[in-house]
Design a protein around this motif. Structure first.
Motif, PDB file in Angstrom:
ATOM      1  N   LEU A 107      14.997 -19.844  -3.545  1.00 26.60           N
ATOM      2  CA  LEU A 107      15.923 -18.575  -3.077  1.00 26.60           C
ATOM      3  C   LEU A 107      15.009 -17.269  -3.008  1.00 26.60           C
ATOM      4  CD1 LEU A 107      19.632 -19.261  -4.463  1.00 26.60           C
ATOM      5  CD2 LEU A 107      18.816 -19.335  -2.033  1.00 26.60           C
ATOM      6  N   GLY A 108      14.061 -17.111  -4.119  1.00 33.48           N
ATOM      7  CA  GLY A 108      13.235 -15.984  -3.937  1.00 33.48           C
ATOM      8  C   GLY A 108      12.894 -15.293  -5.467  1.00 33.48           C
ATOM      9  N   ASP A 109      12.160 -14.529  -5.450  1.00 35.21           N
ATOM     10  CA  ASP A 109      11.835 -13.837  -6.822  1.00 35.21           C
ATOM     11  C   ASP A 109      12.795 -12.870  -7.598  1.00 35.21           C
ATOM     12  OD1 ASP A 109      11.231 -11.860  -4.886  1.00 35.21           O
ATOM     13  OD2 ASP A 109       9.443 -11.367  -5.975  1.00 35.21           O
ATOM     14  N   ALA A 110      13.678 -12.553  -6.704  1.00 37.32           N
ATOM     15  CA  ALA A 110      15.102 -11.791  -6.958  1.00 37.32           C
ATOM     16  C   ALA A 110      16.252 -12.119  -6.557  1.00 37.32           C
ATOM     17  CB  ALA A 110      14.618 -10.373  -6.787  1.00 37.32           C
ATOM     18  N   VAL A 111      17.107 -12.558  -7.036  1.00 35.99           N
ATOM     19  CA  VAL A 111      18.063 -13.548  -6.657  1.00 35.99           C
ATOM     20  C   VAL A 111      19.419 -13.173  -6.980  1.00 35.99           C
ATOM     21  CG1 VAL A 111      19.130 -15.796  -5.908  1.00 35.99           C
ATOM     22  CG2 VAL A 111      16.420 -15.272  -6.083  1.00 35.99           C
ATOM     23  N   SER A 112      20.772 -13.185  -6.089  1.00 39.26           N
ATOM     24  CA  SER A 112      21.922 -12.954  -6.916  1.00 39.26           C
ATOM     25  C   SER A 112      22.583 -14.199  -7.320  1.00 39.26           C
ATOM     26  CB  SER A 112      22.795 -12.498  -5.433  1.00 39.26           C
ATOM     27  OG  SER A 112      24.287 -12.581  -5.590  1.00 39.26           O
ATOM     28  N   SER A 117      20.810 -19.440 -19.333  1.00 42.79           N
ATOM     29  CA  SER A 117      20.514 -18.828 -20.398  1.00 42.79           C
ATOM     30  C   SER A 117      19.158 -19.442 -20.970  1.00 42.79           C
ATOM     31  CB  SER A 117      21.686 -18.919 -21.256  1.00 42.79           C
ATOM     32  OG  SER A 117      21.922 -20.330 -21.713  1.00 42.79           O
ATOM     33  N   HIS A 118      18.877 -20.850 -20.927  1.00 42.57           N
ATOM     34  CA  HIS A 118      17.461 -21.224 -21.376  1.00 42.57           C
ATOM     35  C   HIS A 118      16.581 -20.700 -20.928  1.00 42.57           C
ATOM     36  CE1 HIS A 118      20.088 -24.294 -23.639  1.00 42.57           C
ATOM     37  NE2 HIS A 118      20.906 -24.214 -22.762  1.00 42.57           N
ATOM     38  N   ALA A 119      16.416 -20.505 -19.563  1.00 39.82           N
ATOM     39  CA  ALA A 119      15.313 -20.024 -18.862  1.00 39.82           C
ATOM     40  C   ALA A 119      15.139 -18.404 -19.311  1.00 39.82           C
ATOM     41  CB  ALA A 119      15.568 -20.055 -17.213  1.00 39.82           C
ATOM     42  N   PHE A 120      16.343 -17.715 -19.579  1.00 35.80           N
ATOM     43  CA  PHE A 120      16.047 -16.348 -20.115  1.00 35.80           C
ATOM     44  C   PHE A 120      15.522 -16.654 -21.375  1.00 35.80           C
ATOM     45  CE2 PHE A 120      19.315 -15.369 -16.801  1.00 35.80           C
ATOM     46  CZ  PHE A 120      18.616 -14.283 -16.507  1.00 35.80           C
ATOM     47  N   ASP A 121      15.784 -17.381 -22.201  1.00 31.96           N
ATOM     48  CA  ASP A 121      15.487 -17.602 -23.645  1.00 31.96           C
ATOM     49  C   ASP A 121      13.856 -17.827 -23.567  1.00 31.96           C
ATOM     50  OD1 ASP A 121      17.730 -16.975 -24.569  1.00 31.96           O
ATOM     51  OD2 ASP A 121      18.390 -19.190 -24.888  1.00 31.96           O
ATOM     52  N   ALA A 122      13.535 -18.742 -22.730  1.00 33.40           N
ATOM     53  CA  ALA A 122      11.962 -19.074 -22.547  1.00 33.40           C
ATOM     54  C   ALA A 122      11.280 -17.902 -21.741  1.00 33.40           C
ATOM     55  CB  ALA A 122      11.982 -20.374 -21.746  1.00 33.40           C
ATOM     56  N   GLN A 123      11.907 -16.927 -21.575  1.00 33.90           N
ATOM     57  CA  GLN A 123      11.069 -15.653 -21.121  1.00 33.90           C
ATOM     58  C   GLN A 123      10.507 -15.771 -19.787  1.00 33.90           C
ATOM     59  OE1 GLN A 123       8.095 -14.052 -23.869  1.00 33.90           O
ATOM     60  NE2 GLN A 123       9.756 -13.415 -25.305  1.00 33.90           N
ATOM     61  N   LEU A 124      11.269 -16.728 -19.117  1.00 34.49           N
ATOM     62  CA  LEU A 124      11.091 -16.780 -17.681  1.00 34.49           C
ATOM     63  C   LEU A 124      11.719 -16.322 -16.514  1.00 34.49           C
ATOM     64  CD1 LEU A 124      10.681 -20.731 -17.673  1.00 34.49           C
ATOM     65  CD2 LEU A 124       8.818 -19.256 -17.893  1.00 34.49           C
ATOM     66  N   LEU A 125      12.674 -15.598 -17.004  1.00 35.02           N
ATOM     67  CA  LEU A 125      13.730 -14.933 -15.967  1.00 35.02           C
ATOM     68  C   LEU A 125      14.236 -13.543 -16.853  1.00 35.02           C
ATOM     69  CD1 LEU A 125      16.506 -17.491 -14.732  1.00 35.02           C
ATOM     70  CD2 LEU A 125      14.292 -16.473 -13.750  1.00 35.02           C
ATOM     71  N   ASP A 126      14.565 -12.772 -15.975  1.00 36.54           N
ATOM     72  CA  ASP A 126      15.179 -11.531 -16.807  1.00 36.54           C
ATOM     73  C   ASP A 126      16.224 -10.912 -15.411  1.00 36.54           C
ATOM     74  OD1 ASP A 126      15.253  -9.038 -18.024  1.00 36.54           O
ATOM     75  OD2 ASP A 126      13.303  -8.661 -17.856  1.00 36.54           O
ATOM     76  N   GLU A 127      16.790  -9.981 -15.843  1.00 38.23           N
ATOM     77  CA  GLU A 127      17.952  -9.137 -15.001  1.00 38.23           C
ATOM     78  C   GLU A 127      17.405  -7.866 -14.474  1.00 38.23           C
ATOM     79  OE1 GLU A 127      22.370 -10.085 -16.060  1.00 38.23           O
ATOM     80  OE2 GLU A 127      21.141 -10.322 -17.954  1.00 38.23           O
ATOM     81  N   GLU A 129      21.652  -6.328 -10.977  1.00 35.35           N
ATOM     82  CA  GLU A 129      22.451  -7.279 -10.509  1.00 35.35           C
ATOM     83  C   GLU A 129      21.864  -8.400 -10.119  1.00 35.35           C
ATOM     84  OE1 GLU A 129      25.778  -5.854  -8.503  1.00 35.35           O
ATOM     85  OE2 GLU A 129      26.290  -4.170 -10.153  1.00 35.35           O
ATOM     86  N   ARG A 130      20.551  -8.675 -10.334  1.00 33.66           N
ATOM     87  CA  ARG A 130      20.083  -9.830  -9.806  1.00 33.66           C
ATOM     88  C   ARG A 130      19.222 -10.564 -10.853  1.00 33.66           C
ATOM     89  NH1 ARG A 130      16.784  -7.758  -4.484  1.00 33.66           N
ATOM     90  NH2 ARG A 130      17.175  -9.767  -3.232  1.00 33.66           N
ATOM     91  N   VAL A 131      19.008 -12.046 -10.513  1.00 30.73           N
ATOM     92  CA  VAL A 131      18.141 -12.636 -11.646  1.00 30.73           C
ATOM     93  C   VAL A 131      16.636 -12.344 -10.839  1.00 30.73           C
ATOM     94  CG1 VAL A 131      17.648 -14.940 -12.249  1.00 30.73           C
ATOM     95  CG2 VAL A 131      19.935 -14.243 -11.936  1.00 30.73           C
ATOM     96  N   VAL A 132      15.802 -12.147 -11.657  1.00 31.67           N
ATOM     97  CA  VAL A 132      14.704 -11.690 -11.287  1.00 31.67           C
ATOM     98  C   VAL A 132      13.533 -12.579 -12.352  1.00 31.67           C
ATOM     99  CG1 VAL A 132      14.604  -9.419 -10.414  1.00 31.67           C
ATOM    100  CG2 VAL A 132      14.014  -9.715 -12.829  1.00 31.67           C
ATOM    101  N   PHE A 133      12.063 -13.011 -11.732  1.00 31.94           N
ATOM    102  CA  PHE A 133      11.455 -13.960 -12.392  1.00 31.94           C
ATOM    103  C   PHE A 133      10.540 -12.662 -13.260  1.00 31.94           C
ATOM    104  CE2 PHE A 133      12.830 -17.148  -9.595  1.00 31.94           C
ATOM    105  CZ  PHE A 133      12.678 -18.049 -10.294  1.00 31.94           C
ATOM    106  N   ARG A 134      10.258 -13.177 -14.282  1.00 31.19           N
ATOM    107  CA  ARG A 134       9.424 -11.932 -15.324  1.00 31.19           C
ATOM    108  C   ARG A 134       8.395 -11.684 -14.683  1.00 31.19           C
ATOM    109  NH1 ARG A 134      10.660 -12.005 -20.710  1.00 31.19           N
ATOM    110  NH2 ARG A 134       9.126  -9.984 -20.771  1.00 31.19           N
ATOM    111  N   HIS A 135       7.537 -12.424 -13.833  1.00 28.64           N
ATOM    112  CA  HIS A 135       6.446 -11.938 -13.019  1.00 28.64           C
ATOM    113  C   HIS A 135       6.466 -12.793 -11.562  1.00 28.64           C
ATOM    114  CE1 HIS A 135       2.506 -10.832 -11.682  1.00 28.64           C
ATOM    115  NE2 HIS A 135       2.641  -9.699 -12.412  1.00 28.64           N
ATOM    116  N   GLN A 136       5.823 -12.300 -10.737  1.00 30.20           N
ATOM    117  CA  GLN A 136       5.611 -13.094  -9.499  1.00 30.20           C
ATOM    118  C   GLN A 136       4.850 -14.292  -9.696  1.00 30.20           C
ATOM    119  OE1 GLN A 136       7.300 -12.359  -6.373  1.00 30.20           O
ATOM    120  NE2 GLN A 136       6.558 -14.341  -5.827  1.00 30.20           N
TER     121      GLN A 136
END
Length: 942
Positions: free
Chosen positions: A291-296, A316-326, A329-336
């Motif tokens: 869907l993208g690198d910054a997704v609703s 939540s597991h992906a957040f814990d693995a430091q793959l995602l961030d917020e 109001e969008r889910v964003v990947f920690r880096h491109q």
């Protein structure tokens, strides 16, 4: 900068960025371009700039381009400035309406300049915001930005060089689209500083690791960190991964690694982390990456068909693995790079399917076609007719706001159709139209010719021919254009009257501007007859405009004005003419000017600038015409800024002929004031166009500029040769348009160099022009003046002066005075000669033509007359009294808080021209911002 803590090896870049923010806080504009590979620290540096700006109470606006949103017009800028129909700010909401295709106030067929209107509205919004507080405008990852956003960023930076504005953009060094390369080059040319972030040294990588670990890396870890290649993101990720997996140990004051194996790239490291995720989380994470690198989260839930609460819990597991961030109001990947690694980990067939399904689900949920167009582009395969139809609809939505986006959408729609599809020709025709609107005229003509050359659907034949004629006209391919028109008119396919008129009008312009105005007149007349028989007001305006140009080039200026007046009245009374990419008021202004009615002409230009319909199409032409009018009447303080602005607008529109005219008139002024160096630099840009076998239709004024400099430098022969060449070229084509530019100097130089026969020939040709335009004073004056010089008779020369006084034109009036004075002096009538020289001197001094005035002063002294002191035109070098009338008017309006756009509309000039005036004002008053300018204005008018 507090956020600079942890930034290693960027001391120079941080200092330069801090200096830019400091300048911004004091009201000075600048731009920064931050370049570097992914993970090199561009975002961290931007964060430092933002934190520093906020600490100085700077208003910060930031947006980021995303890889799957390139088909959304103005995406980055809209995100940065909050341009949405739902915005609580009325101005932002209004621009949001424009972006949504609403609030245009014009028919769709006239939407060609909607992009221009949107850009101007955004520039005005940014400027008004800058008047409230300094503004930092950030656009990150513009290598993914859409073309409209790139144009807007450039326009903001270019049009607001005196606002309290800092523009910061970030980009990867490669690959860079051609439009981005042009943007970066233009920003650099405007003074932007480029910060290229280089890889960190081994010592800097060690220092970075020390900050993360709280201890120095040991030799084995140091050797492993060398694999990062100086990329700070990869180096930090490597250290943290080793720590998370328990592969580090502390030995005294150092930390070293207990393994020699580590993934060779950040992508491999991310993939290794994916193995530890639950299957449901991995599936959701892959959908999120597609869907993208910054997704609703709502979009993730919709595409996966899962409740939002379940999506949140499983991710939540992906957040814990430091793959995602917020963020916002969008889910964003920690880096491109993290996003890219997960996206690439999805097998290509699965990626295409997910993109396709995402597009279907999102559109079913009410998403805009343009918001999901990239998913269709990435997910559809050849033969997907539904996707092709969606992309065509999306292209129509984008056509008003961003023609370049339309082209890319239509290209993909065309590629999706299977061979021999029943609508393939229709899609090809739509693509040709899109290419033409986007300015890709060479490709438009090539594609149109390709389709027309093979068997094709009957319904696309005429639209393709009309588009081909338009594309050939824009490329000045007159012979091919005429051939297409003639074949179309004689062909078996029945053309509608409107199509016939359009083709005949284009043929008329092509014939006229390539040297056959009589044939152009015949073509326009044929089109006019068809339009009138069909009672079609819009096409009648087309034909009348073409006819006006054709007869005007032949010197029938009064007749041209009649046609122009009729076209303007017809357009005013017929709403359907608003769909034309024409501006009848502009053409009326041209015809009025040619008849010496300069005041009325300038009023027509102002009406054209006021008219929201078609203003964008003819902006550069209108600005240039008005600037030339200022030149003609001797208001050179206003002419120069206008010529510069017109030249800039022409450059942006890709109109080299208008650019050359801007250079020519500025060169004439430079020669007249005695600045031969500047004149030489300006004529260097146009001299080459006067050397070939074929001359451009505006060669007369170019030759006047270059020849004037040559004569001023003492090379009369070179000046004569150039003027004669242009004269012969026009004479062979029965074009009289530039007689007033070429004839007087050519006759004078011809007599001085012993070419009396040529002088007599020129005078005779000019005399014949009087019968074609007897109502135009300068046409009559020109004939009497030239013949008087050839015959050496004073009385015709005095009549020429009397006629020239009836028009406000400086060169014609003062020139007639000088030529008549010369003959009077030769005949011993010294007092009369001195009186005329004094009359010319006053006009030159009022314009600031110091060199020409000096020439006249020399002649007065030769008559024994000592000219008085210089007139009031020469102002002090600084202070309020040093400002011109227009500069004072601009200053007053700026002091009232008006933006450049508002000042431009009030004074009927352009924001470019306002900028030029303000540069002069700031320099003369010694101020650096609008607040200081307002203080000077208030003191001056107390």
């Amino acid at each position: 900068m507090s956020s600079a803590e942890g930034m290693v090896g960027r001391e120079v870049e941080l200092a330069l960025a801090a200096a830019a923010v400091h300048d911004l806080s004091e009201g000075r504009a600048s731009a920064l371009v931050i370049e570097g590979e992914a993970g090199i620290g561009k975002t961290r540096l931007v964060e430092c700039v933002v934190d520093d700006a906020r600490s100085r109470r700077v208003a910060v606006y930031g947006g980021q381009a995303h890889p799957f949103e390139r088909s959304r017009p103005f995406g980055v800028v809209a995100a940065a400035l909050g341009l949405s129909r739902r915005s609580p700010d009325p101005r932002r909401a209004a621009i949001g309406e424009l972006l949504a295709g609403r609030g245009l106030g014009a028919p769709a067929s006239a939407a060609g300049d909607i992009q221009y209107r949107v850009v101007e509205e955004i520039v005005d919004l940014v400027e008004s915001t800058c008047s409230e507080s300094p503004v930092l405008l950030v656009a990150e990852d513009i290598h993914w930005a859409d073309s409209a956003s790139l144009l807007t960023i450039l326009s903001v930076a270019r049009q607001l060089p005196l606002a309290a504005l800092l523009v910061v953009v970030t980009a990867r060094p490669s690959p860079q689209p051609a439009q981005l390369e042009r943007l970066l080059a233009d920003l650099a040319a405007g003074g932007a500083r480029t910060l290229r972030l280089q890889p960190l040294s081994s010592e800097e990588v060690a220092a970075l690791a020390r900050e993360v670990l709280g201890a120095s890396p040991g030799p084995a870890l140091t050797a492993m960190l060398a694999k990062a290649g100086g990329n700070p993101l990869w180096a930090v990720a490597m250290v943290r991964s080793l720590a998370d997996e328990g592969l580090l140990r502390r030995i005294g004051d150092i930390v070293d690694v207990t393994t020699s194996e580590l993934p060779a790239s950040l992508g491999d490291l991310v993939v290794r982390r994916l193995r530890d995720l639950p299957p449901a989380t991995l599936e959701l994470l892959q959908v999120t990456a597609v869907l993208g690198d910054a997704v609703s989260l709502r979009d993730v839930a919709a595409v996966t068909g899962r409740p939002p609460a379940q999506v949140v819990g499983q991710l939540s597991h992906a957040f814990d693995a430091q793959l995602l961030d917020e963020a916002d109001e969008r889910v964003v990947f920690r880096h491109q790079l993290v996003h890219d690694a997960i996206y690439q980990h999805v097998p290509p067939p699965a990626r295409r399917l997910l993109h396709r399904e995402a597009a279907v689900v999102l559109m079913a949920g009410g998403a805009d076609r343009l918001d999901v167009a990239d998913h269709l582009i990435l997910g559809a395969e050849r033969g997907d007719e539904q996707a092709a139809a969606w992309l065509r609809d999306a292209a129509r939505e984008a056509s008003a706001q961003a023609p370049s986006v339309t082209v890319e959408l239509m290209r993909r729609a065309e590629a999706l159709l299977p061979g021999g599809h029943r609508e393939a020709d229709l899609v090809s025709a739509e693509l040709v139209q899109a290419l033409l609107r986007a300015g890709k005229v060479a490709e438009a003509s090539t594609r149109a010719q390709t389709v027309l050359a093979r068997h094709h659907a009957t319904e696309v034949d005429t639209p393709l021919r009309v588009a081909l004629v338009g594309a050939l006209a824009l490329q000045n391919r007159a012979a091919e254009l005429v051939a297409v028109v003639q074949a179309s008119l004689a062909g078996s396919a029945r053309l509608q009257p409107s199509d016939q008129v359009l083709m005949l009008a284009q043929q008329s312009w092509a014939l006229t501007y390539t040297g056959d105005p009589r044939a152009g007149e015949a073509s326009a007349g044929q089109g006019l007859a068809i339009a009138e028989q069909a009672s079609d007001p819009a096409m009648t305006v087309w034909a009348l405009t073409a006819l006006m140009v054709a007869v005007g080039r032949q010197g029938r200026f009064g007749e041209a004005l009649t046609h122009a007046r009729r076209a303007a009245l017809l357009a005013a009374d017929s709403p359907d003419t608003r769909s034309l990419p024409l501006q009848p008021k502009f053409f009326l202004g041209l015809a009025l000017f040619d008849c010496d009615l300069v005041g009325e002409a300038r009023a027509a230009y102002r009406d054209a600038l006021d008219d929201e319909f078609g203003a964008g199409w003819w902006l550069s032409e209108t600005l240039m015409a008005d600037a030339q009018a200022s030149f003609a009447i001797g208001e050179w303080d206003d002419a120069v800024p206008g010529l510069i602005a017109g030249g800039q607008a022409a450059q942006e529109k890709g109109n080299p002929l208008l650019v050359s005219q801007s250079l020519a008139y500025r060169a004439i002024i430079a020669t007249a004031v005695g600045d031969h160096r500047a004149a030489s630099e300006l004529t260097a840009g146009i001299a080459a166009s006067l050397d070939g076998d074929q001359l451009s239709y505006n060669a007369g004024v170019l030759a006047f500029a270059v020849a004037g400099l040559r004569a001023a430098e003492g090379d009369q022969q070179a000046a004569y040769d150039l003027l004669l060449r242009c004269w012969r070229f026009d004479a062979a084509r029965e074009s009289r348009f530039y007689h007033r530019c070429l004839a007087p100097d050519l006759v004078r130089l011809g007599l001085a160099l012993g070419h009396r026969d040529v002088a007599a020939e020129v005078a005779g040709a000019v005399a014949k022009g009087v019968a074609l335009a007897p109502e135009v004073p300068t046409v009559q004056s020109l004939a009497l003046r030239c013949q008087g010089m050839v015959d050496g008779e004073v009385e015709p020369m005095l009549q020429a002066v009397s006629l020239a006084r009836q028009a406000p034109l400086l060169v014609e009036h003062a020139g007639a005075c000088e030529d008549a004075a010369r003959l009077l002096a030769q005949g011993g009538r010294r007092d009369e000669s001195a009186a005329l020289l004094t009359e010319a001197l006053e006009r030159y001094e009022q314009a600031g033509a110091d060199a020409w005035a000096g020439r006249v002063r020399g002649r007065l002294r030769a008559l024994g007359v000592r000219p008085g002191s210089r007139g009031s035109r020469h102002r002090p070098a600084g202070g309020w009294e040093s400002l011109t009338t227009t500069e004072q008017a601009v200053s007053r309006l700026v002091a009232e808080g008006l933006t450049n756009g508002a000042v431009a509309r009030r004074l009927y000039i352009s924001p470019h021209t306002v900028n030029t005036h303000l540069r002069h004002v700031f320099a003369k008053l010694g101020v650096s911002n609008r607040v200081a300018l307002a203080a000077v204005v208030h003191h001056a008018i107390e």
